[in-house]
Design a protein around this motif. Structure first.
Motif, PDB file in Angstrom:
ATOM      1  N   ILE A   1       0.838  -1.207   0.000  1.00  0.00           N
ATOM      2  CA  ILE A   1       0.000   0.000   0.000  1.00  0.00           C
ATOM      3  C   ILE A   1       0.871   1.254   0.000  1.00  0.00           C
ATOM      4  O   ILE A   1       0.598   2.228  -0.709  1.00  0.00           O
ATOM      5  CB  ILE A   1      -0.960  -0.002   1.204  1.00  0.00           C
ATOM      6  N   ILE A   2       1.936   1.228   0.794  1.00  0.00           N
ATOM      7  CA  ILE A   2       2.835   2.385   0.859  1.00  0.00           C
ATOM      8  C   ILE A   2       3.510   2.609  -0.493  1.00  0.00           C
ATOM      9  O   ILE A   2       3.574   3.734  -0.998  1.00  0.00           O
ATOM     10  CB  ILE A   2       3.880   2.184   1.968  1.00  0.00           C
ATOM     11  N   ALA A   3       3.996   1.532  -1.107  1.00  0.00           N
ATOM     12  CA  ALA A   3       4.651   1.654  -2.416  1.00  0.00           C
ATOM     13  C   ALA A   3       3.665   2.125  -3.479  1.00  0.00           C
ATOM     14  O   ALA A   3       4.007   2.957  -4.344  1.00  0.00           O
ATOM     15  CB  ALA A   3       5.258   0.310  -2.812  1.00  0.00           C
ATOM     16  N   LEU A   4       2.451   1.611  -3.435  1.00  0.00           N
ATOM     17  CA  LEU A   4       1.429   2.035  -4.389  1.00  0.00           C
ATOM     18  C   LEU A   4       1.109   3.518  -4.213  1.00  0.00           C
ATOM     19  O   LEU A   4       0.971   4.261  -5.198  1.00  0.00           O
ATOM     20  CB  LEU A   4       0.165   1.195  -4.203  1.00  0.00           C
ATOM     21  N   THR A   5       0.991   3.959  -2.973  1.00  0.00           N
ATOM     22  CA  THR A   5       0.707   5.367  -2.685  1.00  0.00           C
ATOM     23  C   THR A   5       1.766   6.275  -3.274  1.00  0.00           C
ATOM     24  O   THR A   5       1.464   7.286  -3.932  1.00  0.00           O
ATOM     25  CB  THR A   5       0.627   5.576  -1.158  1.00  0.00           C
ATOM     26  N   ARG A   6       3.016   5.931  -3.076  1.00  0.00           N
ATOM     27  CA  ARG A   6       4.106   6.767  -3.586  1.00  0.00           C
ATOM     28  C   ARG A   6       4.127   6.772  -5.111  1.00  0.00           C
ATOM     29  O   ARG A   6       4.360   7.810  -5.746  1.00  0.00           O
ATOM     30  CB  ARG A   6       5.435   6.256  -3.026  1.00  0.00           C
ATOM     31  N   SER A   7       3.867   5.615  -5.708  1.00  0.00           N
ATOM     32  CA  SER A   7       3.864   5.530  -7.168  1.00  0.00           C
ATOM     33  C   SER A   7       2.718   6.332  -7.767  1.00  0.00           C
ATOM     34  O   SER A   7       2.879   6.996  -8.796  1.00  0.00           O
ATOM     35  CB  SER A   7       3.769   4.065  -7.596  1.00  0.00           C
ATOM     36  N   LEU A   8       1.539   6.282  -7.128  1.00  0.00           N
ATOM     37  CA  LEU A   8       0.403   7.049  -7.621  1.00  0.00           C
ATOM     38  C   LEU A   8       0.652   8.548  -7.510  1.00  0.00           C
ATOM     39  O   LEU A   8       0.222   9.324  -8.374  1.00  0.00           O
ATOM     40  CB  LEU A   8      -0.861   6.660  -6.861  1.00  0.00           C
ATOM     41  N   ALA A   9       1.344   8.952  -6.455  1.00  0.00           N
ATOM     42  CA  ALA A   9       1.676  10.377  -6.325  1.00  0.00           C
ATOM     43  C   ALA A   9       2.567  10.822  -7.481  1.00  0.00           C
ATOM     44  O   ALA A   9       2.437  11.948  -7.994  1.00  0.00           O
ATOM     45  CB  ALA A   9       2.366  10.631  -4.988  1.00  0.00           C
ATOM     46  N   LEU A  10       3.465   9.946  -7.919  1.00  0.00           N
ATOM     47  CA  LEU A  10       4.335  10.279  -9.041  1.00  0.00           C
ATOM     48  C   LEU A  10       3.557  10.319 -10.356  1.00  0.00           C
ATOM     49  O   LEU A  10       3.808  11.170 -11.217  1.00  0.00           O
ATOM     50  CB  LEU A  10       5.471   9.255  -9.141  1.00  0.00           C
ATOM     51  N   GLU A  11       2.618   9.415 -10.515  1.00  0.00           N
ATOM     52  CA  GLU A  11       1.857   9.340 -11.765  1.00  0.00           C
ATOM     53  C   GLU A  11       0.769  10.402 -11.864  1.00  0.00           C
ATOM     54  O   GLU A  11       0.537  10.974 -12.938  1.00  0.00           O
ATOM     55  CB  GLU A  11       1.195   7.963 -11.890  1.00  0.00           C
ATOM     56  N   LEU A  12       0.075  10.653 -10.750  1.00  0.00           N
ATOM     57  CA  LEU A  12      -1.151  11.453 -10.800  1.00  0.00           C
ATOM     58  C   LEU A  12      -1.164  12.618  -9.808  1.00  0.00           C
ATOM     59  O   LEU A  12      -2.193  13.265  -9.630  1.00  0.00           O
ATOM     60  CB  LEU A  12      -2.360  10.554 -10.519  1.00  0.00           C
ATOM     61  N   GLY A  13      -0.026  12.863  -9.182  1.00  0.00           N
ATOM     62  CA  GLY A  13       0.024  13.880  -8.133  1.00  0.00           C
ATOM     63  C   GLY A  13      -0.244  15.291  -8.595  1.00  0.00           C
ATOM     64  O   GLY A  13      -0.449  16.190  -7.764  1.00  0.00           O
ATOM     65  N   HIS A  14      -0.270  15.513  -9.896  1.00  0.00           N
ATOM     66  CA  HIS A  14      -0.568  16.861 -10.394  1.00  0.00           C
ATOM     67  C   HIS A  14      -2.066  17.160 -10.359  1.00  0.00           C
ATOM     68  O   HIS A  14      -2.471  18.322 -10.489  1.00  0.00           O
ATOM     69  CB  HIS A  14      -0.043  17.031 -11.822  1.00  0.00           C
ATOM     70  N   VAL A  15      -2.903  16.104 -10.185  1.00  0.00           N
ATOM     71  CA  VAL A  15      -4.352  16.324 -10.127  1.00  0.00           C
ATOM     72  C   VAL A  15      -4.989  15.769  -8.854  1.00  0.00           C
ATOM     73  O   VAL A  15      -6.020  16.275  -8.408  1.00  0.00           O
ATOM     74  CB  VAL A  15      -5.068  15.702 -11.350  1.00  0.00           C
ATOM     75  N   ILE A  16      -4.388  14.740  -8.261  1.00  0.00           N
ATOM     76  CA  ILE A  16      -4.914  14.124  -7.041  1.00  0.00           C
ATOM     77  C   ILE A  16      -3.741  13.883  -6.097  1.00  0.00           C
ATOM     78  O   ILE A  16      -2.692  13.393  -6.526  1.00  0.00           O
ATOM     79  CB  ILE A  16      -5.596  12.763  -7.343  1.00  0.00           C
ATOM     80  N   ARG A  17      -3.920  14.209  -4.832  1.00  0.00           N
ATOM     81  CA  ARG A  17      -2.865  13.917  -3.858  1.00  0.00           C
ATOM     82  C   ARG A  17      -3.085  12.522  -3.264  1.00  0.00           C
ATOM     83  O   ARG A  17      -4.209  12.149  -2.939  1.00  0.00           O
ATOM     84  CB  ARG A  17      -2.851  14.957  -2.736  1.00  0.00           C
ATOM     85  N   PHE A  18      -1.997  11.786  -3.115  1.00  0.00           N
ATOM     86  CA  PHE A  18      -2.040  10.437  -2.553  1.00  0.00           C
ATOM     87  C   PHE A  18      -1.087  10.360  -1.360  1.00  0.00           C
ATOM     88  O   PHE A  18       0.112  10.625  -1.494  1.00  0.00           O
ATOM     89  CB  PHE A  18      -1.609   9.399  -3.591  1.00  0.00           C
ATOM     90  N   ASN A  19      -1.618   9.984  -0.213  1.00  0.00           N
ATOM     91  CA  ASN A  19      -0.800   9.806   0.974  1.00  0.00           C
ATOM     92  C   ASN A  19      -1.263   8.576   1.743  1.00  0.00           C
ATOM     93  O   ASN A  19      -2.352   8.048   1.486  1.00  0.00           O
ATOM     94  CB  ASN A  19      -0.878  11.045   1.875  1.00  0.00           C
ATOM     95  N   ALA A  20      -0.430   8.132   2.661  1.00  0.00           N
ATOM     96  CA  ALA A  20      -0.774   6.982   3.495  1.00  0.00           C
ATOM     97  C   ALA A  20      -0.486   7.316   4.955  1.00  0.00           C
ATOM     98  O   ALA A  20       0.370   8.153   5.260  1.00  0.00           O
ATOM     99  CB  ALA A  20       0.031   5.750   3.078  1.00  0.00           C
ATOM    100  N   VAL A  21      -1.212   6.666   5.831  1.00  0.00           N
ATOM    101  CA  VAL A  21      -0.910   6.728   7.260  1.00  0.00           C
ATOM    102  C   VAL A  21      -0.562   5.327   7.728  1.00  0.00           C
ATOM    103  O   VAL A  21      -1.053   4.333   7.184  1.00  0.00           O
ATOM    104  CB  VAL A  21      -2.071   7.306   8.093  1.00  0.00           C
ATOM    105  N   CYS A  22       0.285   5.264   8.733  1.00  0.00           N
ATOM    106  CA  CYS A  22       0.779   3.978   9.231  1.00  0.00           C
ATOM    107  C   CYS A  22       0.524   3.889  10.730  1.00  0.00           C
ATOM    108  O   CYS A  22       1.409   4.191  11.541  1.00  0.00           O
ATOM    109  CB  CYS A  22       2.266   3.839   8.942  1.00  0.00           C
TER     110      CYS A  22
END
Length: 264
Positions: free
Chosen positions: A157-178
């Motif tokens: 989940i953490i790796a997916l979150t970071r990857s999505l921020a790189l792909e789509l972070g210009h329109v949607i913010r992606f973060n995770a809590v642990c």
């Protein structure tokens, strides 16, 4: 719906962190769509979360996921503003004893649900300039004995979150809590056993279990405008447990901190 209203989807929202998050977001002015496998919890959830709508959902079912998201999009007139991927299960089992059914169940509930809900919400989140917070775990940041399969799903989940921020972070913010050791149903055994609770909390600098609302507060911040430049992070909420190793305390001591200038 009021054109100014914001719509949030919270999975696994019938209890624990999910319920606390739904309550907090409702208080912040979101119209919250709560999805949970426990269909009988619906009336309790709507009673505790003003203005919320409960949709029974097995997060492993593409049909159920689509029904939840379609309802949220209907309420938001095509716009979504927040997604909280909170649904999750655990299994305390040694890796050598883990069967494929347990592996698949945790993968489907913990990880595949994040994929399914996030992908289904992308169009609405883009229209609403929204944000996503996925609930991982400190067990996804470090290893956890007897929780290897659970840890693997949370690390993904953490790796997916970071990857999505790189792909789509210009329109949607992606973060995770642990989250760490939080007083939810998953920690029922620890809460019920004073001796076990003492062992667990001895490893936590804050010297106590966390509360669901403390996790919800961070999630709400990440979804809000104050965190508008926070993207692709995984924030531990664990009372300091993941900061490093602690020295073992002598038997019979409480581990109470001593203030500067105060004699022990």
């Amino acid at each position: 719906m009021d054109d100014r209203a914001r719509v949030a989807v919270v999975t696994g929202g019938a209890n624990g962190i999910g319920l606390a998050c739904a309550q907090r977001l409702s208080g912040d002015g979101f119209h919250v769509v709560v999805a949970d496998f426990d269909a009988e919890a619906g009336p309790q959830v709507t009673a505790k979360v003003p203005g919320a709508e409960f949709v029974p959902c097995d997060v492993r079912s593409p049909t159920d996921v689509r029904r939840v998201v379609d309802r949220a999009l209907e309420i938001g007139q095509g716009r979504l503003h927040a997604l909280v991927n909170n649904a999750g299960q655990t299994a305390r089992v040694r890796f050598a004893d883990c069967d494929e059914a347990t592996w698949q169940r945790l993968h489907d509930v913990n990880l595949r649900s994040v994929f399914s809900f996030t992908q289904a919400c992308l169009e609405g989140l883009t229209a609403g300039h929204g944000a996503v917070v996925s609930v991982a775990s400190v067990a996804g940041l470090v290893g956890a004995e007897d929780l290897s399969v659970y840890s693997a799903t949370k690390a993904a989940i953490i790796a997916l979150t970071r990857s999505l921020a790189l792909e789509l972070g210009h329109v949607i913010r992606f973060n995770a809590v642990c989250p760490g050791q939080i007083a939810t149903r998953m920690m029922a055994r620890v809460q019920a056993d004073a001796g076990l609770r003492a062992v667990v909390t001895a490893q936590i600098p804050a010297a106590r279990l966390g509360r669901p609302e403390e996790v919800a507060n961070v999630i709400a911040w990440l979804l809000g405008d104050e965190a508008s430049y926070v993207n692709g992070v995984a924030i531990p909420i664990d009372g300091g447990e993941s900061a490093g190793f602690r020295q073992p305390k002598p038997s019979g001591t409480t581990g109470e901190r001593v203030s500067p200038g105060k004699a022990p």
